[in-house]
Design an enzyme around this catalytic site. Structure first.
Site, PDB file in Angstrom:
ATOM      1  N   THR A  32      -4.567   7.068  -5.900  1.00 40.57           N
ATOM      2  CA  THR A  32      -4.746   7.278  -4.452  1.00 40.57           C
ATOM      3  C   THR A  32      -3.791   8.360  -3.943  1.00 40.57           C
ATOM      4  OG1 THR A  32      -5.450   5.010  -4.178  1.00 40.57           O
ATOM      5  CG2 THR A  32      -4.688   6.108  -2.206  1.00 40.57           C
ATOM      6  N   GLU A  40       0.835  -1.214   0.000  1.00 35.33           N
ATOM      7  CA  GLU A  40       0.000   0.000   0.000  1.00 35.33           C
ATOM      8  C   GLU A  40       0.861   1.252   0.000  1.00 35.33           C
ATOM      9  OE1 GLU A  40      -2.682  -0.564  -1.068  1.00 35.33           O
ATOM     10  OE2 GLU A  40      -4.267  -0.587   0.431  1.00 35.33           O
TER      11      GLU A  40
HETATM   12  N1  HSE Z   1      -8.122   5.115   3.070  1.00 35.92           N
HETATM   13  C1  HSE Z   1      -7.459   5.191   1.809  1.00 35.92           C
HETATM   14  C2  HSE Z   1      -7.765   6.541   1.174  1.00 35.92           C
HETATM   15  C3  HSE Z   1      -7.942   4.096   0.923  1.00 35.92           C
HETATM   16  O1  HSE Z   1      -8.939   6.916   1.178  1.00 35.92           O
HETATM   17  O2  HSE Z   1      -6.847   7.200   0.705  1.00 35.92           O
HETATM   18  C4  HSE Z   1      -7.293   4.104  -0.418  1.00 35.92           C
HETATM   19  O3  HSE Z   1      -7.620   2.932  -1.070  1.00 35.92           O
END
Ligand code: HSE
Length: 327
Positions: free
Chosen positions: A202, A150
């Protein structure tokens, strides 16, 4: 290797696990996930029954990761640049470089969809590898390793896709340092998703967020988070519905998603309990109590996007309660 393991491994443990894994292979389905669940930025998520990635892994005698991508997404095969590769490289270090992995990845969850594509690759790889190794590592160790994927994808470690992907159901990440993950029981939920075919990275969707918030907004947000968790645990659909409100993130990020306000309005009109941006978008998800409503919500989504020039996919699915599945 950044994090301590929950249990330290001896050379004997490692050797036994590797010896028992030779010649075997393991295939998993790693589910897509909806992170944030509207108000719980970085701390809430749920696993989906559809879509999911398919991954097959086996041991190799060199301490390296060989990646075969069986899809059209052209993702990197260099393990240091691949979200499944980085966690497996970390696992190899923890195995004292005594073996490596060869992995086939068939992605069904489109990268950049907001449906936990990177988490599925990262989590699916380490769960499958751990299965081959006779569960040498704990669940929390796997989450720690998968979060490295991630971080490669978004610049930040977060577990709100990883934890539900591995554990299934709805999960609360109370803390990532130290890791504290809680499964939240929930009543039956139908999830309708529209995935407009645009990509929202993201990393970009995080960079546009405000770094400071007003106390009055924080109060509203933590009221909603607590209400949502209480509503899920009590099976109180009205409370869930009232709590699906985000005063911090959605107002900023929704500008990246064409027709967001219209989709939300039409879906609630069609009977959805509520919903919002799935993860960092661009997918939008809605929760319904029953299947008939979930399909009406899908129709509402389709009508809105049919009036734009953006192509889209929709899903009507349910909560995956088992997480990564072995097949
Ligand atoms: N919590 C993270 C965001 C999830 O909203 O940036 C990304 O997949």
């Amino acid at each position: 290797m950044e994090n301590e393991l929950s249990v330290s491994l001896s050379a004997t443990n490692i050797k036994e696990a590797i010896d028992s894994a030779w010649g075997k292979q393991c295939t998993v389905h790693a589910p897509g996930t909806v992170a944030n669940l509207v108000c719980g930025f970085d701390i809430l998520g749920l696993a989906l029954n559809d879509p999911s990635d398919i991954m097959t892994i086996k041991l190799i005698d060199k301490p390296e990761v060989i990646i075969h991508n069986i899809d059209e997404f052209n993702l990197p095969t260099d393990p240091k640049k691949n979200v499944a590769g980085v966690p497996l490289l970390d696992m190899i270090e923890r195995l004292d470089n005594q073996a490596g992995f060869e992995i086939r990845i068939e992605k069904k969850i489109k990268p950049g969809s907001g449906l936990g594509s990177s988490a599925a690759s990262a989590a699916g790889g380490v769960v499958a590898a751990n299965h081959l190794l006779g569960n040498l590592f704990s669940r929390n160790d796997l989450v720690q390793m998968a979060m490295l994927g991630e971080r490669l994808a978004s610049g930040v470690k977060h577990a709100d896709n990883i934890a539900p992907c591995i554990m299934g159901g709805v999960t609360l990440i109370r803390s990532i340092l130290p890791l504290d993950i809680i499964s939240i029981p929930s009543p039956p939920l139908y999830v309708t998703i529209v995935h407009p075919q645009i990509e929202v990275r993201t990393e970009d969707a995080r960079q546009i967020l405000r770094k400071q918030i007003l106390l009055k907004d924080a109060i509203k947000q933590w009221g909603n988070i607590a209400g949502l968790v209480a509503g899920l645990m009590k099976g109180d659909y009205e409370l869930i519905s009232r709590s699906l409100e985000d005063v911090l993130i959605e107002p900023v990020r929704s500008i990246l998603i064409p027709a967001f306000a219209e989709v939300k309005y039409r879906c609630i009109e069609a009977g959805a309990m509520g919903g919002g941006i799935s993860g960092s978008g661009p997918s939008i998800f809605m929760l319904s109590r029953d299947e008939t409503t979930a399909y009406k919500v899908e129709d509402a989504m389709k009508k809105v996007y049919a009036d734009t020039n953006i192509s889209f996919y929709t899903y009507v699915t349910t909560v995956n309660t088992s997480g990564v599945k072995f097949v």
